[in-house]
Design an enzyme around this catalytic site. Structure first.
Site, short mmCIF file in Angstrom:
data_model
loop_
_atom_site.label_atom_id
_atom_site.label_comp_id
_atom_site.label_asym_id
_atom_site.label_seq_id
_atom_site.Cartn_x
_atom_site.Cartn_y
_atom_site.Cartn_z
N CYS A 47 -3.09 8.47 -3.09
CA CYS A 47 -3.47 9.13 -1.85
C CYS A 47 -4.19 10.45 -2.11
CB CYS A 47 -2.27 9.26 -0.92
SG CYS A 47 -2.77 9.35 0.80
N HIS B 85 -0.33 3.97 -0.55
CA HIS B 85 0.87 4.33 -1.32
C HIS B 85 1.56 3.08 -1.84
CE1 HIS B 85 1.21 8.63 -0.15
NE2 HIS B 85 0.54 8.23 0.92
N GLU C 191 3.76 2.79 -3.95
CA GLU C 191 5.18 3.01 -4.29
C GLU C 191 6.14 2.50 -3.22
OE1 GLU C 191 3.02 5.35 -3.51
OE2 GLU C 191 3.91 7.08 -2.49
#
Ligand code: GLN
Length: 543
Positions: A392, A517, A519
């Site tokens: 990001c 993102h 994650e």
């Protein structure tokens, strides 16, 4: 015919949802979220359909406006709701994908009730906490359980018993307890067992917090005692005696080396069996997927060191999902990922940056502070061919670094940070159109197309992926051709090519950035592809 009351009606249904409520005592930060997630995991392993709900008694509608310094990371769900990081634990442990409805806040409940009041739904009555707010809370929980066909619904109540904010929720739970059959309702209280100066386990705070629960009409069925070490038999007996919970219902939750060990620890304590017995459920198949994963985690042969360049590094929870995603990739590649936390502002002061790591990760972020330090770290990674992953804001800063030092636009910047002739990161005019949430942020799952024959494609092995977003600014399409001419590859895009989602620099061994993102979708048993690529490259680098 007489109408059934809500309670009688619920009692009359046979195969309905069972509820497990998790409350906390003594103090916050005991790992109630991990306890809830772990219990969920144990029940999923037994083949039950479980849904979690997190109640956050704050007045905010959601966590979108909250400062990571105070709360840790803001977790983003697939529908774009910004929530407390506990929902991240639920997704990772239980293996479910949640939506905003899995998170109840005081703000949401009051908004609903006020809306109904304005619509005249209360037929002239005075609208009150009891029954209107409490009814709304019960309705929300039961509706979620029903709509998701949950066999078991676990509800975690944030905060600590005794907080003013959580009162209406606990009152709703008390009412639910009366309306449900005994075998459909279980209350688990998570409390602290501190050690005194002579290292004795002390039960008094637990007794007090159970007293507090009873004062509002609730009696725990199970007490989970958080302690630095394993609860002694004598401690368990004492808690059992004073709190009216059978000894087998007192569960030791000592500090674990890794949070993923907690479900196994509970299993050793026979918590799963006890829950099944109390809820009058059958023991079903036992899956050992989790156990296998934890075994790998406990037996790493190799180690790598990843530097995370952040600005909330004093609050390690600010980057919780990234930490977890690195761990997941480590499990898949058989290596322990050690993290070197670097405060980006400290890099700014240095003339010559040196980062001693096998990989450099620049995470998401907002605002000016520390950005020049992050750019220095990216330059260092690129020039020294150290594996790099930008997420990001980290992705955006990698584009800026490239503009400044490879293309030669010294004033290259993001319009979030400065006014410049070269706003290589900018607000796209049509930004507001994609937004479904009133604000200007691009949030949640968005389809990303990956170009064939790129590193990104090798990692994902797919052309269409869905990843979660949380940002406003984007690569400025005006400058794309100049970047490409200098060797930067835009390997992923969305919105028919209008928005850039992934960059890579094939001159280096591994230099990748994502606007999204990754994650948030990483799981212990199915790690995120960019993280796998990054950790593998770091492992090679370390050799
Ligand atoms: N501040 C950047 C933006 O708004 C990046 C956001 C982030 O890293 N989550 O686009």
């Amino acid at each position: 015919m007489r109408c059934l009351s809500m309670g009688e009606y619920l009692k009359s249904i046979k195969n309905k949802t069972k509820y497990i409520i998790v409350t906390g005592g003594v103090m916050s930060g005991l790992g109630k979220g991990i306890t809830t997630a772990s219990i969920g995991r144990l029940l999923v392993d037994m083949g039950y359909k479980v849904i979690p709900i997190k109640i956050d008694p704050y007045i905010n509608i959601d966590a979108g406006t909250m400062n990571p310094f105070q709360h840790g990371e803001v977790y983003v769900l697939k529908d774009g709701t910004e929530v407390d990081l506990d929902l991240g634990h639920y997704e990772r442990f239980i293996g479910v994908e949640l939506t905003g409805n899995h998170n109840i806040t005081t703000g949401k409940i009051y908004s609903k009730v006020i809306e109904k009041e304005r619509d005249g739904n209360y037929l002239g009555k005075t609208v009150q906490i009891i029954p209107h707010i409490t009814d709304e809370i019960k309705l929300w929980i039961r509706k979620m359980a029903m709509e998701n066909n949950a066999e078991i619904c676990i509800v975690e109540i944030g905060g600590t018993v005794g907080d003013i904010e959580s009162m209406p929720f606990l009152e709703a739970i008390r009412q639910m307890h009366n309306e449900e059959r005994d075998e459909d309702f279980l209350l688990i209280h998570v409390t602290l067992i501190p050690l005194d100066l002579g290292k004795e386990q002390k039960t008094k705070p637990t007794q007090h917090s159970v007293k507090e629960l009873r004062r509002i009409g609730l009696q725990p069925d199970i007490i989970v005692g958080r302690c630095a070490n394993k609860l002694k038999e004598e401690t368990k007996r004492k808690i059992s005696l004073f709190c009216d919970v059978p000894v087998e219902g007192v569960i030791s939750a000592e500090d674990a080396k890794d949070i993923y060990e907690v479900p196994l620890m509970f299993k050793d304590e026979k918590l799963d069996k006890y829950i099944i017995k109390k809820l009058k459920l059958q023991e079903r198949r036992q899956s050992n997927e989790w156990e296998k994963m934890v075994k790998k985690l406990q037996n790493f042969e190799k180690e790598i060191k990843i530097a995370i360049i952040g600005k909330y590094i004093n609050v390690k929870d600010s980057y919780l999902s990234i930490r977890e995603a690195l761990k997941h990739a480590g499990i898949a590649t058989g290596c322990k990922v050690n993290i070197l936390w670097i405060e980006s502002e400290n890099l700014e002061k240095k003339d010559k940056v040196k980062i001693d790591a096998d990989g450099i990760l620049v995470p998401g972020g907002f605002g000016q502070r520390g950005t020049e330090g992050k750019i220095k770290a990216i330059q260092y990674a690129r020039e020294n061919n150290i594996p790099f992953l930008g997420i990001c804001f980290g992705f955006q800063l990698a584009v800026i670094e490239f503009a400044r030092h490879i293309i030669g636009w010294e004033d290259g910047n993001s319009s979030e940070l400065a006014k410049t002739e070269h706003p290589v990161i900018d607000l796209l005019p049509e930004q507001s159109k994609v937004n479904r949430f009133g604000g200007t942020m691009r949030l949640g799952d968005i389809e990303v197309t990956i170009k064939p024959k790129t590193i990104a494609h090798k990692l994902y092995r797919k052309e269409k992926i869905y990843e979660r977003h949380r940002h406003r600014y984007e690569v400025n399409p005006k400058f794309i051709s100049e970047f490409e001419r200098h060797g930067l590859v835009f390997s992923g895009y969305s919105d028919n090519g209008r928005r850039i989602e992934i960059i890579e620099y094939p001159k280096n061994n591994f230099f990748l950035g994502t606007q999204f993102h990754p994650e948030f979708k990483s799981r212990p048993y199915s790690p995120s592809p960019p993280f796998i690529g990054f950790v593998k490259a770091a492992l090679e680098f370390s050799n």
